[in-house]
Write an enzyme that holds these catalytic residues in place. Structure first.
Site, PDB file in Angstrom:
ATOM      1  CB  SER A  41     -20.078 -20.543  17.635  1.00 32.75           C
ATOM      2  OG  SER A  41     -19.313 -19.616  16.913  1.00 32.75           O
ATOM      3  CD  GLU A  62     -12.408 -17.064   9.181  1.00 30.21           C
ATOM      4  OE1 GLU A  62     -12.057 -16.979   7.978  1.00 30.21           O
ATOM      5  OE2 GLU A  62     -13.590 -17.214   9.529  1.00 30.21           O
TER       6      GLU A  62
END
Lengths: 319, 273
Positions: A41, A62
């Protein structure tokens, strides 16, 4: 710089991002890409092929991703930390605050598929708070380029800039607006079209809609100035004050909640320096419904014809 | 430095720490006393750092992830020569750069700003990865508290460090069994820590975190396992060195009164002899 649409062809700015990144990485071995299982992505497949050791995939994690970026910067690297914007900013916001902004580390945060690019995946995947979240932090410029040319320029600027920054990219196709060879200047708006009746300020996926609306306004005899305001922080105060003084009304467009984003940043300057009527178009403080980004922008009053209607209403408020 | 000299240095740091907390009227005294032996061994035996050149690219890095014990780090850095010893007197004062949590921009020798827990190990992973990319030999050390290991970000970093085979990274868990509000065992008990980290692919060693010979040996590059990051579970006592503070959760950030201050200093003085 009066820039009409040169070509209606739409471009995915991620391609410009990775092309610039791969080019820069070829010349500077300190450039690394960090991602969260987002090789696809973030379009980092080519980077991975060319520089496999410099593609650091931390998996779906993350908070760790941003911390790793800060550590790489401490070790002299120039990390481009790439992830879908809602998870990069929201999930790791405290890491962005402490490890990047407060620690003043040289981390380039690249929020991919921002705004409502993932419109049909629902509000968890919409990133319409990222301007507000990151804009609240010192030391981190917040930048949303409007087309592939500006994206290329911003990536080249970021690689040279000594410090952290947040780059907000979409995946929704946009036409070319800026001239080839455009050089990005932090905190400086681009005058895309001059006008004297009102100023439309936009960035990212909204700038070309602003240009379309301005052309429609011209047909009605209304002269709209259009500013491409890629940098949300630090905001171009001079351009805003000049717009207020010279056109007497300001409209902002953003693929973001109207709480704390571009419109808020512009309004802060207008209120402090030169109050004039304003209209702030965006997502009005709600979770958006399902649809493509383009459909949702239309639904939230940012179809060119609706922008025109809002401009006409705004002009009635001028003294 | 010989173990006896390291022990003496650690006790001097503890004395200065207790005095600074007493004078400032605040500080995380319990955790500072538990982490002091580890910091002393790192700065005076293990790490290659140069106060005259604090940003030397090949320096070893320490990240004090349990940033609330900044005072112990400040004093250690002052003993090493990064900042003036007199500056410790400004701890927590208006406009002092020595606030309650370390700041890399303001204080030489600090590598990253910490304070919110669970940040240090991910940053340490990035540092160690940078050294690997360069084929450099400098090492990265991270100190976390045991309660801090409840933060999920640490486990994200533990996975990544093993995946990246960061044998130049050492995590030291200051395992004093107490967190701010209560005992670890009564909060969210992740002990035993060692088998959990080991299960993620790390080389793990358990030591007495107040035994200088054990600490320096565990920190030595000779004890690193090739291809594996290292975790040292250092069994420590919160409030170490002061009888009435030791292993008492009340002393997480309590300030001694005059009588307690005098007794603490006397006990630490005796330990120096």
């Amino acid at each position: 710089m009066n820039m009409p649409f040169k070509d209606a062809k739409l471009h995915d700015c991620r391609n410009a991002f990775v092309a610039a990144l791969e080019d820069l990485a070829g010349a500077n071995t300190d450039i690394v890409a960090v991602c969260n299982d987002s090789v696809g992505s973030s379009k980092l497949g080519g980077f991975k092929e060319k520089y496999p050791e410099r593609l650091i995939n931390v998996g779906i994690a993350e908070q760790n991703m941003v911390g790793v970026g800060a550590g790489l910067a401490n070790g002299g690297k120039i990390p481009f930390v790439c992830a879908a914007s809602p998870f990069l900013t929201g999930r790791a916001l405290e890491q962005i605050k402490a490890d990047v902004a407060y620690s003043q580390t040289n981390v380039k945060l690249v929020g991919i598929s921002s705004g409502m690019a993932y419109g049909d995946l629902g509000p968890t995947h919409h990133s319409i708070e990222d301007f507000a979240w990151v804009r609240a932090l010192p030391n981190v410029p917040v930048i949303a380029p409007a087309d592939r040319i500006e994206t290329d320029a911003v990536i080249r600027w970021a690689a040279d800039y000594e410090g952290g920054c947040f780059l907000r990219l979409s995946r929704v196709g946009v036409p070319d607006l800026l001239p080839e060879g455009h050089v990005f200047e932090l905190g400086k708006a681009n005058l895309l079209q001059d006008g004297s009746d009102l100023t439309i300020i936009a960035n990212g996926t909204l700038t070309h809609r602003a240009m379309t609306a301005a052309a429609m306004l011209a047909d009605k005899g209304i002269k709209a100035r259009v500013l491409n305001m890629a940098t949300v922080r630090p905001i171009d105060e001079d351009a805003i004050v000049a717009a207020a003084n010279e056109t007497g009304a300001i409209m902002t467009l953003e693929e973001h909640t109207t709480f704390g984003g571009l419109g808020s940043a512009v309004a802060e300057v207008v209120v402090d320096k030169s109050p004039v009527p304003m209209a702030r178009l965006g997502v009005p403080g709600v979770f958006a419904h399902t649809g493509s980004a383009e459909q949702l922008l239309d639904d939230f009053g940012m179809a060119p014809s609706a922008i025109v209607d809002s401009a006409v209403t705004l002009l009635k408020r001028k003294g | 430095m010989e173990p006896q000299d390291l022990r003496r240095m650690a006790n001097q740091i503890r004395q200065r720490d207790v005095r600074a907390v007493y004078e400032a009227g605040a500080g995380h005294i319990g955790g500072e006393l538990s982490v002091t032996d580890l910091l002393t061994a790192l700065y005076f035996d293990t790490m290659n750092v140069d106060p005259a050149n604090p940003f030397a690219p090949n320096r070893d890095r320490l990240v004090l992830s349990k940033g609330h014990t900044a005072l112990a780090l400040y004093i250690t850095l002052s003993k090493k020569g990064f900042i003036a010893e007199e500056e410790i007197e400004t701890f927590l004062k208006h406009n002092s750069r020595l606030n309650g949590h370390p700041n890399r921009v303001k204080v030489p020798g600090v590598e990253t700003n910490t304070g919110p827990l669970g940040h240090g190990l991910p940053v340490g992973v990035g540092m160690a990865k940078a050294a690997k990319l360069d084929g450099a030999s400098w090492r990265t050390f991270v100190i976390t508290g045991d309660g801090e290991m409840q933060e999920g970000s640490n486990w994200e970093a533990i996975m990544a460090a093993a995946q990246f085979k960061l044998d130049n990274l050492t995590l030291i868990v200051d395992h004093n069994r107490l967190q701010q509000g209560a005992r670890l065992a009564d909060t969210n008990n992740l002990a035993p820590i060692a088998p959990k980290v080991e299960a993620f692919g790390w080389a793990v060693e358990e030591i007495d975190g107040h035994d200088m010979e054990q600490i320096t040996r565990a920190l030595s590059a000779d004890t690193v396992t090739a291809g594996k990051p290292k975790c040292i579970v250092a069994h420590t006592n919160k409030g170490q060195g002061v009888s009435f503070m030791s292993d008492d959760v009340a002393w997480h950030h309590k300030v001694p009164n005059e009588e307690q201050y005098k007794q603490a200093m006397a006990e630490l003085q005796e330990a120096i002899q």
